[in-house]
Scaffold this active site. Structure first.
Site, mmCIF file in Angstrom:
data_model
loop_
_atom_site.group_PDB
_atom_site.id
_atom_site.type_symbol
_atom_site.label_atom_id
_atom_site.label_comp_id
_atom_site.label_asym_id
_atom_site.label_seq_id
_atom_site.Cartn_x
_atom_site.Cartn_y
_atom_site.Cartn_z
ATOM 1 C CG ASP A 127 0.066 -4.027 2.855
ATOM 2 O OD1 ASP A 127 0.107 -3.449 1.751
ATOM 3 O OD2 ASP A 127 0.093 -3.416 3.930
ATOM 4 C CB SER A 142 3.268 1.509 6.208
ATOM 5 O OG SER A 142 2.086 1.708 6.936
ATOM 6 C CG HIS A 195 -0.388 0.315 2.507
ATOM 7 N ND1 HIS A 195 0.032 -0.663 3.389
ATOM 8 C CD2 HIS A 195 -0.132 1.497 3.131
ATOM 9 C CE1 HIS A 195 0.490 -0.100 4.483
ATOM 10 N NE2 HIS A 195 0.404 1.216 4.356
ATOM 11 C CG MET A 242 -17.208 -17.221 -2.723
ATOM 12 S SD MET A 242 -15.896 -18.316 -2.174
ATOM 13 C CE MET A 242 -14.486 -17.185 -2.253
ATOM 14 C CG LEU A 298 -11.309 -22.789 -5.158
ATOM 15 C CD1 LEU A 298 -12.353 -22.890 -4.051
ATOM 16 C CD2 LEU A 298 -10.559 -24.097 -5.303
ATOM 17 N N GLY A 299 -12.005 -20.751 -9.317
ATOM 18 C CA GLY A 299 -12.832 -20.380 -10.461
ATOM 19 C C GLY A 299 -14.308 -20.328 -10.131
#
Length: 424
Positions: free
Chosen positions: A175, A254, A145, A316, A312-313
């Site tokens: 990240d 960070s 980020h 959901m 997984l393609g």
């Protein structure tokens, strides 16, 4: 006659007692008054500013008796030269015309459209740490980020020298990002310690540039509060294990290192993790990405420039977002099943399609990990590498089934989907 004598004696003794009491009261009052006068005099004397010369008020600096080479100081000195500030520069639209009464106009006063050009300006600042020097190149690890959206990157070394940096690769799921700079002015390189060996209560230091490079190489001290917290990392909400510390970690820290008292990097600080948690304004709660995870990601970014993970393609939704009536009438789930993910779509030819998964199947377990929502499914899936197999447990029409997923498909996890229906 005897009675008269006795009465006289009683009155005499009563008079003596009364006189004695009266004399005692008078004496006590006088003593109390004198005592109060003495105390008042002493109080006035002790609080009055003395008169006379002020020359006796001078002092001197004494020899410092503190240990200037303590464990924390030595640890900081060993790493300080490897800690850098990272500058994210982005393009800003600027007009080449002059500012007139009614806005921007051309410099010659005509009505022609003014031209514009792109100028790079500092969009944000963060921290980083140099972990490798090889030939003319040196490599810096920081947070994704910190460098996200940049058109150019610069690194400010510990000696204040500013150098250009190239982005080698970045991973939004953890990240993390790796930069490459010229090694000419690099004198110190940090090393990584084993983050699996840390313990709560252990002393640590956080180094970086809180609030920007103006405060570069700021060091704060704390302890390991917990070695294995589970939080959402990056922009795609992937669950990850992080180190919790009470060492102050502020905006600008960070990407900087969290080090042990031997000067080894055991984590990469991430203000993003702190700001994404509830109660982030509470002081004394900071988070760092464990060094073991950092090294794994660094090595893959150096090799491939990106991180590829199994996919997984499917699209959901969390089972918790489905009403109880629909769980019974549409999904036909037993009442004992209350957590999992519902497959809403299966891509043709995907890993899930090949394994026979279909729309409205409810995944409750992947490998040995219970699946409670989309984030936990991602976390479980990302423990596998492309090419491995994984066992999936799911419900279809109220019946439990298992299948083997051949994880031959991969996805670049630097891309994200922020919609309600999650994809993987």
């Amino acid at each position: 006659m005897n009675r008269i004598k006795q009465a006289f004696k009683d009155r005499l003794w009563l008079g003596v007692i009364i006189v004695g009491l009266f004399a005692g009261l008078i004496g006590g009052g006088i003593a109390l008054g004198i005592n109060n006068l003495v105390q008042h005099h002493e109080e006035v004397t002790s609080t009055r500013v003395p008169a006379g010369s002020n020359r006796s008020g001078g002092t001197k600096v004494n020899k410092n008796k503190a240990d200037l080479n303590g464990e924390a100081s030595q640890a900081y000195k060993s790493v300080q030269g490897a800690v850098v500030s990272v500058i994210n520069k982005q393009k800003v639209q600027q007009s080449s015309g002059t500012l007139g009464i009614f806005g921007y106009g051309s410099s010659n006063g005509s009505n022609s459209n003014s031209s514009s050009d792109n100028k790079l300006e500092t969009a944000s600042e963060g921290s980083g740490v140099i972990y490798k020097k090889s030939g003319n190149s040196a490599y810096v690890v920081t947070n994704n980020h910190v460098v996200k959206g940049s058109n150019a990157l610069q690194v400010i070394l510990s000696n204040g020298k500013k150098v250009n940096a190239d982005l080698v690769g970045a991973d939004s799921a953890t990240d993390l990002a790796v930069l490459k700079i010229n090694a000419t002015n690099v004198k110190t390189v940090a090393s990584f310690g084993n983050s699996n060996s840390i313990v709560p209560g252990q002393d640590v230091l956080a180094i970086g540039s809180p609030m920007g490079s103006e405060y570069a190489n700021t060091v704060t001290k704390g302890i390991i509060s917990a070695k294995d917290r589970t939080l959402k990392a990056g922009t795609d909400g992937t669950l990850t294990s992080v180190i919790q510390t009470d060492a102050a970690i502020n905006s600008g820290n960070s990407g900087g290192p969290l080090i042990n008292m031997a000067g080894q990097v055991i984590g990469i600080n991430s203000m993003k993790l702190a700001s994404d948690t509830q109660g982030s304004s509470v002081e004394g709660i900071g988070f760092a990405i464990p060094s073991n995870e950092v090294v794994t990601i660094i090595n893959q970014l150096i090799k491939n420039g990106k991180i590829t993970r199994p996919s997984l393609g499917i699209s959901m939704v969390d089972l918790s977002n489905v009403t109880s009536d629909q769980q019974q009438s549409v999904l036909k789930l037993p009442t004992s099943v209350s957590k999992g993910v519902v497959i809403m779509d299966v891509n043709s030819g995907s890993v899930a399609d090949t394994a026979g998964l279909k729309k409205y199947d409810v995944i409750t377990k992947l490998g040995d990990t219970q699946v409670t929502d989309a984030d936990s499914l991602k976390a479980a899936l990302y423990k596998y590498k492309v090419g491995q197999n994984a066992k999936v447990t799911y419900y279809r029409d109220g019946q439990q089934h298992t299948a083997t997923l051949h994880l031959t498909k991969s996805a670049d996890t630097t891309s994200t989907d922020d919609s309600q229906q999650d994809n993987n």
